[in-house]
Design a protein around this motif. Structure first.
Motif: not given
Length: 185
Positions: A109-110, A160-162, A169-171
Motif C-alpha cells: 500500500q505504501s 493514504p489515510i493510514s 504521501g506528504k513526504g
C-alpha cells in the motif's frame, strides 16, 4: 523483496546502454566492496547533487524519503502502448525508509500511496507525456523502494489515510517537488 544492508543510487551517463545491466551492476557493486546480495541498487542519469530528501515524523515512527528526479522520459502509464523503448534519459528514483515495523500489506500500500503522490505532483507541475500530450504519471524507468527497520511500532496499512500512508504521501509530495525544482535536465 528481501533484507538488505546497503542502498546505492548510482549515477550513470545519459547515454548508458548495457545489454546485461544486472551483471554490470553486480560487477560495479563488487568493485566498490559491496555484497550484491545485500545491496539494493538503482541507476539514474540525474546529477546526484539534485537529490532531495525529506524527514517526516509520525507519533511513534518516522519516514525518511530520498528522491532523484528526471522527467525527460515522462509518460502517461494509461497510454504506454503508444511508446517505444527510447534511450532518452529520465527517471524518478524514490527511496522510502520507515522507522517502524511494516506488514506485507503496508509495504504494498505504501508503494501505491507514493505512486499516487508522485502522479499528483506531476499533474500540478504540468509534466506532459511527449507522445500523447496527456499529463504524465511518471517515467518509463521509475524505481521505488520501501525499506523498514522492522522495529518499533507496527504499521499495518500504508493507504493514504493510514498513519503511515499520510506520512508517505506528504513526504513524497514535498520531496518530489523539491527534486523537480532542482532538476536541470
Amino acid at each position: 523483496m528481501g533484507w538488505y544492508k546497503s542502498f546505492i543510487n548510482r549515477h550513470v551517463n545519459k547515454d548508458y546502454q548495457c545489454d546485461d545491466y544486472k551483471q554490470e551492476m553486480i560487477d560495479y557493486l563488487q568493485g566498490h566492496g559491496l555484497d550484491a546480495n545485500e545491496t539494493v541498487g538503482m541507476m539514474t542519469a540525474v546529477n546526484l547533487n539534485e537529490v532531495a530528501y525529506e524527514m517526516v515524523e509520525g507519533e511513534d515512527f518516522s519516514v525518511f524519503i530520498v528522491i532523484t528526479a528526471g522527467v525527460g522520459n515522462a509518460i502517461d502509464a494509461a497510454f504506454g502502448e503508444n511508446h517505444f523503448i527510447r534511450s532518452q534519459p529520465g527517471t524518478i528514483n524514490t527511496w522510502i525508509f520507515v522507522n517502524g515495523k511494516l506488514t506485507d500489506e503496508a509495504y504494498v500500500q505504501s508503494i501505491i500511496t507514493a505512486t499516487e503522490a508522485k502522479a499528483s505532483v506531476l499533474r500540478e507541475v504540468g509534466i506532459a507525456d511527449n507522445v500523447t500530450g496527456t499529463i504524465a504519471t511518471g517515467t518509463s524507468t521509475d524505481s521505488i523502494l520501501i525499506g523498514a527497520t522492522q522495529q518499533g511500532v507496527e504499521l499495518v496499512f500504508g493507504g493514504p489515510i493510514s498513519p503511515l500512508g499520510k506520512l508517505v504521501g506528504k513526504g513524497v509530495y514535498q520531496c518530489l517537488r523539491k527534486a523537480l525544482a532542482k532538476y536541470q535536465g
